[in-house]
Design a protein around this motif. Structure first.
Motif, mmCIF file in Angstrom:
data_model
loop_
_atom_site.group_PDB
_atom_site.id
_atom_site.type_symbol
_atom_site.label_atom_id
_atom_site.label_comp_id
_atom_site.label_asym_id
_atom_site.label_seq_id
_atom_site.Cartn_x
_atom_site.Cartn_y
_atom_site.Cartn_z
ATOM 1 N N TRP A 162 0.859 -1.333 -0.053
ATOM 2 C CA TRP A 162 0.032 0.114 0.054
ATOM 3 C C TRP A 162 0.883 1.153 0.056
ATOM 4 N N ARG A 163 1.896 1.233 0.612
ATOM 5 C CA ARG A 163 2.819 2.197 0.721
ATOM 6 C C ARG A 163 3.658 2.743 -0.734
ATOM 7 N N ARG A 164 3.972 1.654 -1.268
ATOM 8 C CA ARG A 164 4.327 1.672 -2.541
ATOM 9 C C ARG A 164 3.424 2.139 -3.445
ATOM 10 N N ALA A 165 2.254 1.671 -3.416
ATOM 11 C CA ALA A 165 1.072 2.304 -4.153
ATOM 12 C C ALA A 165 0.824 3.767 -3.958
ATOM 13 N N GLY A 166 1.030 4.117 -2.607
ATOM 14 C CA GLY A 166 0.768 5.651 -2.676
ATOM 15 C C GLY A 166 1.854 6.382 -3.257
ATOM 16 N N ALA A 167 3.182 5.835 -3.123
ATOM 17 C CA ALA A 167 4.147 6.621 -3.702
ATOM 18 C C ALA A 167 4.032 6.683 -5.466
ATOM 19 N N GLY A 192 3.112 6.680 1.903
ATOM 20 C CA GLY A 192 3.860 6.660 0.638
ATOM 21 C C GLY A 192 3.632 7.829 -0.440
ATOM 22 N N PHE A 193 2.445 8.438 -0.282
ATOM 23 C CA PHE A 193 1.956 9.227 -1.311
ATOM 24 C C PHE A 193 2.798 10.737 -0.904
ATOM 25 N N LEU A 194 2.604 11.000 0.630
ATOM 26 C CA LEU A 194 3.420 12.133 0.912
ATOM 27 C C LEU A 194 4.905 12.148 0.799
ATOM 28 N N LEU A 195 5.638 10.974 1.097
ATOM 29 C CA LEU A 195 7.036 11.071 1.274
ATOM 30 C C LEU A 195 7.321 11.323 -0.356
ATOM 31 N N ALA A 196 6.698 10.449 -1.552
ATOM 32 C CA ALA A 196 7.004 10.361 -2.657
ATOM 33 C C ALA A 196 7.124 12.085 -3.247
ATOM 34 N N GLY A 197 6.537 13.049 -2.413
ATOM 35 C CA GLY A 197 6.473 14.135 -3.081
ATOM 36 C C GLY A 197 7.587 15.300 -2.571
ATOM 37 N N TYR A 198 8.591 14.383 -1.572
ATOM 38 C CA TYR A 198 9.658 15.303 -1.255
ATOM 39 C C TYR A 198 10.554 15.777 -2.579
ATOM 40 N N ARG A 199 11.048 16.929 -2.142
ATOM 41 C CA ARG A 199 11.609 17.832 -3.222
ATOM 42 C C ARG A 199 12.620 18.796 -2.238
ATOM 43 N N PHE A 200 13.859 18.869 -2.627
ATOM 44 C CA PHE A 200 14.669 19.904 -1.910
ATOM 45 C C PHE A 200 14.966 21.061 -3.060
ATOM 46 N N GLY A 201 14.212 22.268 -2.985
ATOM 47 C CA GLY A 201 14.397 23.117 -4.047
ATOM 48 C C GLY A 201 14.883 24.479 -3.356
ATOM 49 N N ARG A 202 15.351 24.305 -2.177
ATOM 50 C CA ARG A 202 15.494 25.771 -1.443
ATOM 51 C C ARG A 202 16.736 26.628 -2.183
#
Length: 335
Positions: free
Chosen positions: A83-88, A122-132
């Motif tokens: 389920w976590r991978r599906a969210g990602a 999974g959905f939230l973690l897959a949205g990580y982005r470091f754009g500072r």
């Protein structure tokens, strides 16, 4: 952070720019027919050709009255990690489709807190982005909302802790990733100590103690001092403490935080140094982990230890053949 919502309803009632429908491996045509006969008719040829079988790497996107994406989640019973991978995968597809309002129809699985937590994580973690440090942010994330819809879901009071816990964990994971991704010229040992100290102000129940170079010498942390000798940046020893109500076992976490590891006088090849700003990832994980335990109010006692320093080839750097005598009396030769 993306706003999370949990709702009750059937597939036809789900609203969003992009709607995901996770399906297990098996007779997917029958499964789609049970959910929505009109949709099953529209997809009959593609499903009949085996374009989607419900395997964990399967994805079928249909653009009709609304955009619907079927996610394969593998054979039943479906584990939390699936389920976590599906969210990602859903997050990746949502960003590719540039969808702002996203929904996932979980059917009877909407009644499971574990499924809601795993998919949402999974959905939230897959949205990580470091754009500072980007000069322009044209590729910024699009998703603003995720609605998790089920035929039967728990009440708001029962689900609030699930959503709160999920957001707390993801926040600290992102914090750890941000620390790891910062340039080495920014995330000095002093910077890490300042970040940890600020957390203690922000999070109730979290205590942070920082030892400077003088205190480190007084406590005879000889290994940390030896590694720090080649750098102008002073080392720091960071201690994070949290004790929950009716705390259970005492958990100790130790995270190495070499904020840049050049190899010292035994200098690494240039190519090998490109990733050496990541040599403090263990320390970042400990800072985030103890902070997450405090945010969640876990019934556990946690102490985190983060020795932080740079390892550079200065004139005072330790040399191959030097002998370090540690606090416990053990001696180690530098090779």
């Amino acid at each position: 952070m993306v706003k999370l919502q949990v709702q009750r309803g059937d597939l036809r009632a789900v609203r969003g720019d992009l709607v995901f429908v996770p399906l297990p491996e098996g007779d997917v045509r029958a499964a789609v027919r049970r959910l929505d006969r009109r949709l099953a008719t529209a997809l009959a040829r593609r499903l009949g050709a085996g374009a989607f079988r419900g395997r964990t790497d399967d994805l079928l996107v249909h653009h009709g009255e609304r955009t619907t994406a079927f996610l394969g989640i593998g054979r039943a019973p479906v584990a939390d990690d699936a389920w976590r991978r599906a969210g990602a995968r859903a997050r990746q597809e949502a960003e590719r489709q540039r969808a702002r309002r996203v929904a996932v129809y979980l059917g009877e699985n909407g009644a499971s807190r574990e499924v809601l937590a795993a998919f949402g994580e999974g959905f939230l973690l897959a949205g990580y982005r470091f754009g500072r440090y980007l000069s322009n942010d044209d590729g910024q994330r699009c998703v603003e909302r995720l609605a998790m819809v089920g035929e039967t879901v728990a009440g708001t009071a029962a689900l609030r802790p699930v959503v709160s816990a999920l957001e707390a964990v993801v926040r600290e994971v992102f914090r750890a990733r941000d620390l790891v991704n910062e340039p080495a010229s920014v995330k000095t040992p002093r910077f890490l100590a300042e970040q940890a100290t600020a957390l203690a102000v922000e999070i109730p129940g979290l205590e942070v103690e920082v030892w400077d170079a003088e205190r480190i010498a007084r406590e005879n942390l000889a290994g940390l001092l030896a590694v720090a000798r080649g750098s102008r940046e002073e080392p720091r020893f960071i201690i994070l403490r949290y004790a929950g109500a009716a705390a259970g076992p005492h958990v100790a976490l130790v995270g190495k935080a070499i904020t840049f590891d050049s190899g010292g006088l035994s200098l690494k090849p240039a190519k090998s140094m490109e990733t050496m700003k990541y040599d403090m990832a263990g320390g970042a994980a400990v800072i985030g982990g103890v902070a997450a335990a405090a945010r969640l109010g876990l019934p556990v006692r946690v102490t985190g230890y983060v020795p932080a320093t740079e390892n550079l080839p200065g004139g005072s750097a330790q040399k191959p053949g030097d002998v370090i005598r540690y606090r416990n009396g053990k001696t180690v030769e530098v090779l």
